[in-house]
Motif scaffolding. Structure first.
Motif, PDB file in Angstrom:
ATOM      1  N   SER A   1      71.938  14.002  98.338  1.00 47.00           N
ATOM      2  CA  SER A   1      71.439  15.165  97.837  1.00 47.00           C
ATOM      3  C   SER A   1      72.441  15.506  96.562  1.00 47.00           C
ATOM      4  O   SER A   1      73.485  15.278  96.751  1.00 47.00           O
ATOM      5  CB  SER A   1      71.604  16.352  98.684  1.00 47.00           C
ATOM      6  N   ASN A   2      72.122  15.868  95.331  1.00 46.51           N
ATOM      7  CA  ASN A   2      72.862  16.279  94.437  1.00 46.51           C
ATOM      8  C   ASN A   2      73.603  17.625  94.743  1.00 46.51           C
ATOM      9  O   ASN A   2      72.918  18.486  95.103  1.00 46.51           O
ATOM     10  CB  ASN A   2      72.027  16.566  93.242  1.00 46.51           C
ATOM     11  N   ALA A   3      74.868  17.670  94.628  1.00 49.48           N
ATOM     12  CA  ALA A   3      75.623  18.551  94.920  1.00 49.48           C
ATOM     13  C   ALA A   3      76.074  19.579  94.155  1.00 49.48           C
ATOM     14  O   ALA A   3      76.527  20.545  94.158  1.00 49.48           O
ATOM     15  CB  ALA A   3      77.184  17.906  95.472  1.00 49.48           C
ATOM     16  N   TYR A   4      75.355  19.476  92.944  1.00 51.54           N
ATOM     17  CA  TYR A   4      75.604  20.176  91.667  1.00 51.54           C
ATOM     18  C   TYR A   4      74.337  20.917  91.131  1.00 51.54           C
ATOM     19  O   TYR A   4      73.179  20.560  91.666  1.00 51.54           O
ATOM     20  CB  TYR A   4      76.112  19.320  90.513  1.00 51.54           C
TER      21      TYR A   4
END
Length: 314
Positions: free
Chosen positions: A144-147
């Motif tokens: 999952s993209n943390a940004y």
């Protein structure tokens, strides 16, 4: 007040010419290659199970323990491609030059996992059962993209692609096998071309939104994690890899963060103001601290190696 989706759409549209220009540059530069040409198929033989072949055992591997560990980490990282595709397609969209890039990038990345896995199995370098179980476990976690938002995501992949290039290239060298080194050099070259694309896009983001981009770059640099950080026992494996000099703090500082920041002229841009300038000062302080941490790690590693050599000589 501009909503986040509206702002993102505006930025996507503003950067579309940059994406198209760099997509065309990439397509003109990238060279076609075939994973099967880099796998020593003649070394392969049937495993036990359905085919009734020979069971795997550790003595069949020609690789050192750390080379096996690094290859497995690199492969499992590549295995999460479906999650990566979902994330960048969600952020970048599937239309126009953005969409063309998303699918081209995914297609090129797809051959990395194919090539590395075929090499490992043909050479009996790793336990195939453990490898498959590790793949299942890792992909069930996903990525999952943390940004948040377009700019932070572009900043992350700019650093990440270069970090992956360094890891693949050094793993090939550490393998001690010319075939493995040749294969991972091809993979690393792909990663480098991907890095150039994203880095140029990050440069374009600096041109259109300098303060927001500087803040995004600082946030990502300070919180960066490799995409495979969710691999089981990743902390222990990353320490082993760092102690071997395949990927460590010194390389992360010198060969990943600094080159990208230099190319986008992060510390030279006169148009920064307010939060952008504050973010740049924050990044500078962080890099100074990271440089000191890297030096301390290298010193401790050298002491450890000297002790190990002394014990081995007794």
């Amino acid at each position: 007040m501009t909503t986040e989706p509206t702002a993102t759409l505006a930025l996507l549209n503003e950067l579309e010419p940059v994406v198209e220009a760099n997509l065309n540059r990439h397509l003109a530069t990238a060279k076609e290659w075939f994973p099967h040409e880099y796998v020593p198929w003649s070394q392969g033989r049937d495993f036990d199970g359905v085919l009734g072949g020979e069971a795997w055992e550790p003595g069949q591997s020609k690789l050192s323990e750390v080379a096996r560990t690094s290859l497995i980490v690199n492969l499992l990282t590549e295995d999460n491609l479906p999650s990566y595709h979902h994330e960048i397609a969600t952020i970048f969209g599937r239309d126009g030059a953005w969409g063309t890039w998303v699918h081209r990038w995914t297609a090129e990345e797809g051959r990395h996992g194919i090539a590395i896995r075929d090499y490992l199995l043909a050479t009996r370098a790793v336990d195939p059962v453990a490898l498959e179980r590790a793949r299942m476990t890792h992909m069930e976690v996903g990525f999952s993209n943390a940004y948040e938002g377009l700019i932070e995501s572009v900043a992350y992949v700019s650093f990440q692609e270069l970090a992956t290039r360094v890891s693949h290239r050094n793993t090939g060298i550490a393998s001690g096998d010319p075939l493995c080194e040749q294969l991972l050099a091809k993979v690393a070259n792909d990663e480098n071309l991907h890095m150039i694309f994203y880095r140029n896009l990050l440069n374009g983001a600096f041109d259109v939104a300098p303060n927001a981009t500087m803040r995004a770059v600082t946030k990502v640099a300070k919180s960066f994690q490799m995409p495979g950080h969710t691999i089981e026992n990743f902390g222990r494996k990353s320490v082993q890899i760092a102690m071997a000099g395949i990927y460590d703090l010194r390389l992360h500082h010198d060969d990943v963060l600094i080159p990208v920041l230099r190319q986008v002229k992060a510390f030279e841009r006169p148009e920064l103001s307010g939060d952008g300038e504050a973010a740049r000062e924050e990044l500078s302080a962080y890099l100074t601290d990271l440089d000191a941490q890297a030096s301390r790690f290298v010193e401790r590693r050298e002491v450890t190696r000297a002790r190990q050599s002394a014990r081995a000589a007794v």
